[in-house]
Design an enzyme around this catalytic site. Sequence first.
Site, short mmCIF file in Angstrom:
data_model
loop_
_atom_site.label_atom_id
_atom_site.label_comp_id
_atom_site.label_asym_id
_atom_site.label_seq_id
_atom_site.Cartn_x
_atom_site.Cartn_y
_atom_site.Cartn_z
CD1 TRP A 88 43.41 47.97 45.43
CD2 TRP A 88 43.06 46.61 47.16
NE1 TRP A 88 42.21 48.31 46.01
CE2 TRP A 88 41.97 47.49 47.07
CE3 TRP A 88 43.06 45.68 48.19
CZ2 TRP A 88 40.88 47.46 47.95
CZ3 TRP A 88 41.99 45.64 49.07
CH2 TRP A 88 40.92 46.53 48.95
CG ASP A 162 44.46 41.66 42.87
OD1 ASP A 162 43.37 41.50 42.28
OD2 ASP A 162 44.57 42.28 43.95
CE LYS A 186 36.64 46.85 42.65
NZ LYS A 186 36.31 46.44 44.00
N1 PMP Z 1 42.51 43.66 44.95
C1 PMP Z 1 42.04 44.70 44.25
C2 PMP Z 1 42.82 45.18 43.06
C3 PMP Z 1 40.84 45.31 44.61
O1 PMP Z 1 40.36 46.35 43.91
C4 PMP Z 1 40.13 44.82 45.73
C5 PMP Z 1 38.80 45.40 46.15
N2 PMP Z 1 38.47 46.63 45.75
C6 PMP Z 1 40.68 43.76 46.44
C7 PMP Z 1 41.85 43.19 46.01
C8 PMP Z 1 39.98 43.22 47.64
O2 PMP Z 1 38.91 42.48 47.23
P1 PMP Z 1 37.77 41.96 48.22
O3 PMP Z 1 37.12 43.15 48.81
O4 PMP Z 1 36.90 41.21 47.26
O5 PMP Z 1 38.43 41.08 49.22
#
Ligand code: PMP
Length: 355
Positions: A88, A162, A186
Amino acid sequence: MPAEVLQQAASEMLDWQGCGMSVMEMSHRGQEFGRILEAAEADLRELLAVPANFRILFMQGGGLAENAIVPMNLSRGQAVDFVVTGSWSQKSLKEARRYAQTQVAASNEADGHTRLPAPATWRLNAGASYVHLCTNETINGIEVHDLPDLKALGSNAPLVIDFSSHVASRPVDWSRVGLAFGGAQKNLGPAGLTLVVVREDLLGHALPICPSAFDYKTVADNRSMYNTPPTYAIYMAGLTFQWLKQQTEGDRIGVAAMEARNVAKAALLYDYIDGSQFYENKVARDCRSRMNVPFFLRDESRNEAFLSGAKAAGLLQLKGHKSVGGMRASLYNAMPLEGVQALVGYMRQFEKTQA
Ligand code: PMP
């Protein structure tokens, strides 16, 4: 989602508190939704102990949109420091490059994203506009258990975290954070809502190319109602906040109670994996995620049998992310200890049947 929250939402689906409408049918500018939004914000502020000089923004676009929105709002034409700890943060870095000059202060790529680079080794730049850190790498199963003190590391830049996949699983030390963002899906509610908690002095510096709906100052000035917010998702998150406020573990309540429960849940699973010759977790012990536990069967030819047996036992969504393989157990707030006990029971039994 906690079952109690889903039940309450079901019971007031057609008529919210006697007003004759579903939450989905309300005007976002009406009195009823105003109450829902205000309560959600106040409850979240209390739960996460968000200080008065931080604004809570309810946005849309998810974590991935924030990968662009953060640099558009905070970079001010200066460089951004990135700590790469997994999939991520790598995605965040790639997206930020479109809007700002980026520098990798530290990376664990050479270790296969299995350990956290020690903060003392980060090469932080004096002139950076902010430092990006993903505090829970959902795919790789790495969690930053202590937020770094950037000042002590010689940086005056605000820390951007994040916290998508572990928000509300433990308290946040806001003295170390400038901005935190996360998708709600989540630990907070259904998909469609993005939470941003931002220190007030970071508002008002958006690049001219930043869309108005994504300018944090515009969103803050309009109390998250510059455009129509995701009303139903905010309502569901609000119910989850109320549920979280009621959780207790011993003398701990709310997010502190969740932390105690999450520590116990994660310890149960990691201890079992570490004591087994059959399963394996490759992440260094000091940075293992309490939310996402990737694990492998040492003999991967048994993966399909493991997954189909798990499904038959009512244990779902255990297949690991395609980029990592193996298995992944996500132990979000709404997962009770009994769920982890059931998983460990199944893993033990599966191991026996394969002997
Ligand atoms: N950052 C992290 C740590 C994530 O776990 C996720 C999604 N699993 C995201 C960003 C992306 O988020 P989204 O799908 O809501 O754009």
